[in-house]
Every structure is written in C-alpha cells, then in structure tokens.
Design an enzyme around this catalytic site. Structure first.
Site, PDB file in Angstrom:
ATOM      1  N   GLU A  47       0.878  -1.165   0.000  1.00 42.72           N
ATOM      2  CA  GLU A  47       0.000   0.000   0.000  1.00 42.72           C
ATOM      3  C   GLU A  47       0.922   1.223   0.000  1.00 42.72           C
ATOM      4  OE1 GLU A  47      -2.245   0.860   3.565  1.00 42.72           O
ATOM      5  OE2 GLU A  47      -3.569   2.241   2.510  1.00 42.72           O
ATOM      6  N   ARG A 272       6.504 -12.584   9.070  1.00 39.75           N
ATOM      7  CA  ARG A 272       7.199 -11.347   8.743  1.00 39.75           C
ATOM      8  C   ARG A 272       8.565 -11.332   9.421  1.00 39.75           C
ATOM      9  NH1 ARG A 272       2.848  -7.447   9.508  1.00 39.75           N
ATOM     10  NH2 ARG A 272       4.382  -6.028   8.667  1.00 39.75           N
ATOM     11  N   LYS A 282       5.728  -0.021   9.317  1.00 34.53           N
ATOM     12  CA  LYS A 282       5.555   1.264   8.636  1.00 34.53           C
ATOM     13  C   LYS A 282       4.986   2.318   9.576  1.00 34.53           C
ATOM     14  CE  LYS A 282       4.054   0.023   4.195  1.00 34.53           C
ATOM     15  NZ  LYS A 282       3.006   0.140   3.162  1.00 34.53           N
TER      16      LYS A 282
END
Length: 564
Positions: A47, A272, A282
């Site tokens: 994104e 992750r 982020k």
RNA sequence: UGGGGUGUCGCCAAGUGGCAAGGCAGCGGUUUUUGGAGCCGCUAUUCGUUGGUUCGAAUCCAGCCACCCCAGCCA
C-alpha cells in the site's frame, strides 16, 4: 564454498543451502504437479502509505525470486484502496526502492485500475443475493458482530431485496449518502467462529481525494474484497502474504469461488521479518519520522530501504541477507549481526581500501629529512588483485590514530608506546622515542624515529613488529567529516517501553576533523570504501565547509576491542 | 475462554518414520604488512511437555503448556 553472483558479489551461502526448498516452494511444486496451475505468477502488493523497509525487502526477494526460479512473472501492484493514507510520494519511493534492490517487475498495476471492475463484481454479488447494503453505523456494527466467544447477530438490513440493495448501492456510488452512513456487506455467516466471515464490509463510503482517481469515487472497496479479485484479474497463481492474514484466507477463497473468478489464486502466508534493535513497522517508522526523532524516511539509522541505501548498504547484501534468513511461519527475530555480516561480506570483496585517521595524533619522525617526501604503492584491495595499487606519499610529519598509542600499554597491546616499534602500513617501522603533553597532561605529539631499512614495511633482519597501523601524511591529506552511525535503539526490542526512552544516544557521532588520504578529496557520492582497520564508509557529498562527508556503513569486526 | 497459527543450539533454519543439514553469533588453532579477511576445528545423545503407536519417532496419535494473530467503515 563460495559462489559469485551475477553482479560479482560473493555470496556466503553454501550452494546446497540455496537449493533447499522452503515450504512455499513445496506448495508450488504440489500445485504444479497436480496441475492446479501450470505457471507461477506472483505479485508484490504494497500500500503506498509509507516507505518500504527490510521486511518488505524479504517479501520482494520472495515474490520476485519465486517468479524467477519457476520462470514465471512477478508484477508490482500498488494496493491503493484507501485514499486517506496514500500518496504519490510513496508510490515513487516504492518504485525506486524495488529497482535499487535489483528487481524488475513484469507489469505495474494499481488496485485503483480495477475500481470499475470491482464495482461490477460487487453488483454481481448483490444480484446473486450474496451482498446487501447495511445502514448500521460503526458502533452498531460492532455490537452486532459479537465477540471472540459469542456469535454475532444478523443485521436488521440483511434481508433487503436484491432490487433495493442494487438501488441503494448505486446511490452510494452516486454520492447520495454521507460518509459512513451505509456499507455494502457480504452475506456469509454471523455465527462463524471466524470473525472475518461475519458479513464483512466490502465497500464503504469515504470521500477523500485519491492520488490517482481523484474524486471519481466516493465508495472504496475493502482489502478483503479487492485483494483476491485483483489477484485473480491479473492471473496471480500464488498470493503470498504475511501470517496475520491467515484467518482471512477463507474469505479470500469465498470471493473467488462465489464470483467464479477465472484464476483461483492460492494465498500462502509466511512470517514477517523482525530484526533486533530495530523497528519494522511502517506505522512506527512513520511515527519516528513525523516526530522528528530521525532525519527522515532515509535516515541512515533506519532499516527502510532508502535508509539502508543512504547508510551505504549494498542492495546485493540485503538480498543475500534475505536469502539467508529463510522463509517459514514461526515468529522470529533475526540478529542484527546477521545483517551486518552480509554487508561486510559484500564490502570486503567490493570496497577499495584507503587510509583515514579519525582521531588524529601528530607524529614527527625526527630522523626523516625535512622536506623529503617519497611514494609507496598501496594495495587497493588484496581480495581483488585486479584493483591494483595507488601511490601514497610519506613525509616527516604524519598523523596516526590516537588509540594506536598508549603511554602505559595494557597487556597484549601491540601498537605504539614509549620505546616500542610499530609498522606503518606500506611504509616504515617507527619507534616512539618521546611524547609531548599539554598542560593538562594530554598527549599532543609523538617524536619517533624510523628505520630506513624497513622500507615497504619489512626489515631484512626479520625482527618482529606485530602491530601495523594506518596513517596519513600531514602535507598530503584532506580533512573530512565522518558520521559514525550505530544502532538506533539500545533495547533488543525497542517496543518494550516507550520508543523515546529506548533510543541509543550514540546512534550518531559526528567527527568533524578527520584526516583523510588525499585520494578521498574528490570521490563520487555513493562510493564505498574500507577505511583500513576501522570499517566501511560511503561518500555522502560535502558539508557546509566544503569538506567531504563519509557515513560509516558498518565497523570492522574487532577482536581486540571485542564487546565494546 | 471461540477461531486460526507456531514451538528443533544464544539468533535464524533444514528435516515429511531409519537414528539432528546449513548460516549468524561464540570458542580454539593457523595464517596475515588491516587485532579485518582467509583457512582448519569445536559447539543440540536431543527436537515445548507428558503419555501412546512402532523393531525404530523431531517426524504418526492423544493430552497438556507457552507464544503470536483476529472483535477497523486500515492493509
């Protein structure tokens, strides 16, 4: 065992290791064998709401790597379904970072490309009686959803007619209703133990300027709806994401099946990446930038791709690191030392050696004639003979590192101290005869003698001089600004407590007046060097005084000062 | 506590019923005009735990324990 990668970088991973398959590859083999799919297509779908970091690098290496390995394709898709958070600045940085890492996407897509198509698919769902417009507000929605252990209740709007739903949805699109007043929801099962299946929202009304579609839309699809459909539209066979989406997989499959999509993409989840002493989210990175705790997204102390680039980490080193950590499903935190290993491993082979004195101590060689200068050939990189040599000039006055002299040497210190000898790299043996101090007792200069028979750093009598030091000639050097970067946090897990309280106060130490060998006066920004015995450094332009700036990429391993 | 996951050396991680790969870190030694790099060794009788099946289990079965994710009109 050493393997040379295409860009001539040694990769310190055993060949056998590289041929080992991770669990995703086992799944792929399985699907290829059963002919569920006959090609491999992946995608990297960030994104555009922030800059990419090392965790993304892992996903990038995985997705692009899989496509390459199976001779398939990997596309870049910007998942831009929430205009509120997204921006072209991020789109641009994402493209730049992927390219810098060394990957090329087959095609570039935006989820927003599919807004018209996605809208039609939503109407399809309504026509099938599998979606309805709901008038519950956010709070009511939460109440009806139930809890982890209690089932939810059907929305009172769940049984509207198809005609009414279609009409209402079209009017939502037309902008007749205020933000948040209605949603389109999939009609699945409010009693499902999986909360994601309790009639999830697939479209919401949200006015906001979209960085690509502008004000064309006031309704936007949710991730759970847009993602599987975008994957299928593109022909993605393996949709790889992180483990927190595991519980979304039934929903992912539900949309593909109920809309009878052409490609029944397979979602596979992996864990992750986490690295100790660093942040890998982020949201948190954005906080660091917004609060001014760091200089920006590309602050060399952050593990953003742009930060690591600025820091001087080679892209190939990041790739090798990602390869080395593997792919699995268990939560894990990789040691920062492993990242640093791959950076050093790459630079040891690729970086030219130069001499730079960070904390200069003047040395006068009393028996070396005034006004005499001579040149020595310095090896540029003994790991690569083809890199040749460069001339360096020697003279009566030189600088050595302050830490290479000890008035009262500790045991096992084999550098300079009164009466002891030291080898100057490529030059001569020198012996400390006297040291001069200021009023405060600080050593400010050394008076040494040199042995003319030790030219080049060897003496025929074979006497042992164990220490070897770097140096620069006082008459032939240039001053520079050195930025010594270190880990940003002092805690292994920076999120244990307040971020601000866990900052490393010495994560950046600036050295203003380092003495650099002359060859460093004009080097291209971005060139990387090994400052002998100290570490790897990258050229980063000039400062306000016109002096060249070098960022420390990573220090050399040091078995003398171990543990410091 | 409903559902979904995960537990193999300090940190990652292979392993898919036949007797514990590899990398990082660490420790020795060797070599060295970088206390770097290189080279050679060493480092889990044991796989969260307890039982069971089996000639044989990290791998199969059952129970237990621990940790992670899910109750955004974020992705």
């Amino acid at each position: 065992m050493e393997k040379i990668s295409p860009d001539n970088t040694p990769v310190a991973v055993a060949v056998a290791e590289q041929e080992k398959k991770n669990f995703i590859e086992h799944f792929i083999d399985e699907d290829l064998e059963s002919q569920r799919f006959d090609t491999v297509q992946t995608r990297f779908p960030p994104e555009p709401n922030g800059y990419l970091h090392l965790g993304h690098a892992k996903a990038i290496c995985l997705n692009f790597g899989l496509a390459e390995k199976y001779k398939g394709v990997c596309n870049l898709r910007l998942d831009d379904t929430n205009p509120e958070k997204e921006d072209v600045e991020y789109v641009d940085s994402i493209k730049e970072d992927i390219a810098w890492l060394g990957f090329k996407w087959n095609e570039l897509f935006y989820t927003s490309d599919y807004f018209p198509c996605l809208y039609n698919l939503a109407e399809e769902l309504i026509k099938m009686g599998k979606a309805f417009v709901c008038d519950l507000n956010a709070e009511e929605m939460r109440e009806y959803r139930g809890t982890l252990k209690e089932p939810g209740k059907d929305s009172p709007y769940r049984n509207r007619s198809i005609e009414e739903n279609l009409d209402l949805f079209r009017r939502m699109k037309a902008g007749e209703f205020p933000d948040g007043s209605r949603t389109l929801r999939a009609k699945i099962d409010m009693t499902s133990p999986n909360l994601n299946m309790r009639d999830p929202i697939i479209y919401r009304i949200q006015r906001g300027h979209h960085h690509r579609t502008g004000d064309t839309w006031c309704i936007y699809p949710m991730y759970d709806f847009a993602h599987p459909l975008s994957d299928s539209i593109e022909g993605v066979t393996f949709s790889i994401c992180t483990v927190e989406f595991e519980a979304h997989r039934p929903l992912y499959d539900w949309f593909l099946q109920n809309l009878n999509m052409p490609t029944q993409s397979r979602q596979i989840e992996f864990a992750r990446l986490n690295v100790n002493y660093a942040l890998m989210s982020k949201r948190k990175l954005k906080k660091m930038v917004d609060e001014g705790i760091v200089a920006g997204w590309d602050d060399p102390r952050m593990l953003t791709i742009s930060g690591m680039r600025h820091r001087g980490y080679p892209g190939a080193a990041i790739r090798a690191f990602c390869e080395s950590v593997g792919v699995a499903k268990a939560n894990s935190t990789v040691d920062m030392a492993q990242l640093e290993f791959f950076v050093r491993d790459n630079l040891n082979y690729n970086a030219q050696r130069v001499m730079a004195v960070l904390d200069p101590l003047k040395v006068t060689i009393t028996n070396y004639p005034q006004g005499k200068y001579e040149n020595f050939d310095a090896v540029n990189n003994q790991e690569r003979e083809e890199d040749g040599t460069r001339p360096i000039t020697f003279g009566r006055e030189i600088y050595i590192e302050r830490s290479d002299f000890m008035e009262n040497p500790v045991k096992k210190f084999h550098r300079l101290s009164p009466g002891r000898e030291l080898r100057l790299l490529h030059a001569y043996y020198i012996k400390c005869e006297e040291f001069i101090t200021d009023e405060a007792g600080n050593v400010i200069e050394l008076l040494c003698t040199y042995d003319p028979n030790s030219r080049g750093g060897w003496c025929e009598d074979g006497r042992k001089v164990k220490g070897t030091a770097h140096w620069v000639a006082a008459h032939d050097c240039v001053e520079g600004e050195i930025r010594l970067y270190d880990r940003l946090f002092i805690k292994e897990n920076p999120e244990d407590g307040e971020l601000r309280d866990n900052l490393n106060p010495e994560s950046l130490v600036i050295v203003k007046n380092a003495k650099l060998e002359k060859s460093l006066e004009t080097v291209e920004k971005g060139s990387r060097f090994q400052f002998l015995r100290q570490g790897y450094f990258v050229a980063d332009g000039v400062n306000e005084e016109g002096k060249p700036i070098f960022n420390r990429i990573v220090s050399l391993k040091d078995s003398f000062n171990k543990g410091k």
